[in-house]
Design a protein around this motif. Structure first.
Motif, short mmCIF file in Angstrom:
data_model
loop_
_atom_site.label_atom_id
_atom_site.label_comp_id
_atom_site.label_asym_id
_atom_site.label_seq_id
_atom_site.Cartn_x
_atom_site.Cartn_y
_atom_site.Cartn_z
N GLU A 84 14.70 17.24 11.44
CA GLU A 84 14.45 16.52 12.68
C GLU A 84 13.13 15.86 12.69
N LEU A 85 12.10 16.47 12.14
CA LEU A 85 11.00 15.96 12.19
C LEU A 85 10.77 14.86 11.29
N LEU A 86 11.53 14.62 10.43
CA LEU A 86 11.47 13.40 9.38
C LEU A 86 12.44 12.27 9.88
N SER A 87 13.33 12.47 10.90
CA SER A 87 14.29 11.43 11.14
C SER A 87 14.04 11.00 12.63
N ARG A 88 13.25 11.51 13.23
CA ARG A 88 13.28 11.05 14.78
C ARG A 88 11.85 10.56 15.47
N TYR A 89 10.79 10.45 14.27
CA TYR A 89 9.63 10.04 14.95
C TYR A 89 8.89 8.89 14.23
N GLY A 90 9.91 8.22 13.46
CA GLY A 90 9.31 6.79 12.87
C GLY A 90 8.54 7.20 11.43
N ASP A 91 7.94 6.05 10.77
CA ASP A 91 7.32 6.18 9.57
C ASP A 91 6.17 7.26 9.66
N LEU A 92 5.95 8.21 8.60
CA LEU A 92 4.96 9.04 8.47
C LEU A 92 4.16 8.82 7.34
N PHE A 93 2.87 8.90 7.26
CA PHE A 93 1.89 8.33 6.27
C PHE A 93 1.94 9.51 5.35
N GLU A 94 2.05 10.88 5.81
CA GLU A 94 1.82 12.12 4.96
C GLU A 94 2.79 13.18 5.47
N LEU A 95 3.40 13.93 4.65
CA LEU A 95 4.29 15.00 4.84
C LEU A 95 3.52 16.29 4.31
N TRP A 96 2.94 17.09 5.17
CA TRP A 96 2.03 18.22 4.84
C TRP A 96 2.39 19.76 4.95
N LEU A 97 2.86 20.37 4.03
CA LEU A 97 3.36 21.79 4.07
C LEU A 97 2.15 22.75 3.69
N ASP A 98 1.46 22.98 4.77
CA ASP A 98 0.25 24.08 4.41
C ASP A 98 0.53 25.36 3.82
N PHE B 5 12.85 14.84 2.36
CA PHE B 5 11.75 13.92 2.17
C PHE B 5 12.19 12.39 1.63
N GLU B 6 12.87 12.33 0.69
CA GLU B 6 13.51 11.26 0.08
C GLU B 6 14.38 10.36 0.87
N LYS B 7 15.02 11.22 1.61
CA LYS B 7 15.93 10.48 2.32
C LYS B 7 15.42 9.53 3.39
N HIS B 8 14.43 10.41 4.04
CA HIS B 8 14.06 9.92 5.49
C HIS B 8 12.57 9.32 5.56
N GLN B 9 11.87 9.62 4.44
CA GLN B 9 10.50 9.39 4.31
C GLN B 9 9.82 8.89 3.07
N PRO B 10 10.77 8.01 2.21
CA PRO B 10 10.32 7.96 0.95
C PRO B 10 9.04 7.07 0.49
N GLN B 11 8.60 6.58 1.71
CA GLN B 11 7.28 5.92 1.49
C GLN B 11 6.00 6.74 1.57
N SER B 12 6.41 8.11 2.26
CA SER B 12 5.34 8.99 2.38
C SER B 12 4.75 9.63 1.14
#
Length: 257
Positions: free
Chosen positions: A13-27, A44-51
């Protein structure tokens, strides 16, 4: 298994509904599927490959933690590490074969959470400026934690402080520089206008990192009354090094690597 499926659905949900993201952070990192954790990399690789991914498992490590929550990194701060499983947190290694830049993180307030009693405080503009120079200005990225209140919005005080901070960055580094130069070789000289005037200078030095980090040592000098005087010595430059020079009459700068 139920928990893993929940985490995968939330990530989808988070990666597919809110546009391009710069960084994905799992604390605090995450378990891999082999360790019994959720299967997140395909999402990650399907929805935000540039992140870039702050994941910190043996499956993928794009970014390393700077080693504290003060928003600063050590000096030097290399973008390479010897072993991605042993992160050399704040400093990296000039001899590393693995590209894994550092990330500095800090909350805008005292901690990462909104407080109902309002006793959370926010960092002063002077503190944020110091943080910027000691993170972005030391070849790292900067992440600042912002905390919504119970309305789902950021408190107005936080918004105003971020606006002030952004205005300082834009005014100081986003406009037309006093002077600039670029080139190849072991030395570059920059002539400054308004010779003889005294003012604080921010010297921004950037390396062409398409070839990796090749600078191992540098000396920055300023010209005073026709004489070159060393004012800063360092090791790595990397993507960006910001050097603040105090007020002094200078007509030129020279960097030798």
């Amino acid at each position: 298994e139920q928990y893993n499926r929940l985490v995968e659905a939330e990530t989808e949900e988070l990666l597919s509904r809110y546009g391009d993201l710069f960084e994905l952070w799992l604390d605090g990192s995450a378990r891999t599927p082999a360790q019994g954790g959720p299967d997140l990399l395909p999402i990650f690789e399907k929805h935000q490959p540039q992140s870039s991914i702050f994941y910190h498992t043996d499956d993928r490590r794009d970014i390393r933690w700077g080693g504290n929550e003060d928003g600063v990194v050590g000096d030097p701060c290399w973008s390479t590490v010897l072993d991605p499983r042993k992160m050399n947190w704040g400093t990296g290694s000039p001899d590393g074969a693995f590209w894994c830049p550092a990330m500095a993180d800090t909350p805008l307030g005292h901690d990462w959470f909104w407080r109902r009693d309002g006793n959370r405080g926010i960092k002063s503009l002077d503190t944020l400026q110091r943080i910027y120079l000691n993170s972005v200005g030391r070849n790292a990225t900067l992440v600042i934690g912002l905390t919504p209140d119970t309305s789902g919005l950021l408190p107005s005080t936080d918004v105003e402080r971020c606006r002030e901070f952004g205005a300082w960055i834009k005014t100081t580094f986003g406009g037309t520089p006093l002077a600039k130069t670029a080139g190849r070789g072991n030395s570059l000289t920059l002539e400054l206008p308004s010779a003889g005037e005294k003012s604080d200078l921010y010297v921004v030095v950037q390396e062409d990192i398409r070839q990796g980090e090749r600078v191992r040592e540098y000396v920055l000098e300023r010209e005073e009354n026709g004489v070159w005087v060393a004012c800063r010595r360092g090791t790595n430059i990397g993507h960006k090094r910001i050097i603040k020079l105090d007020s002094v009459a200078t007509t030129g700068l020279r960097i030798t690597m």
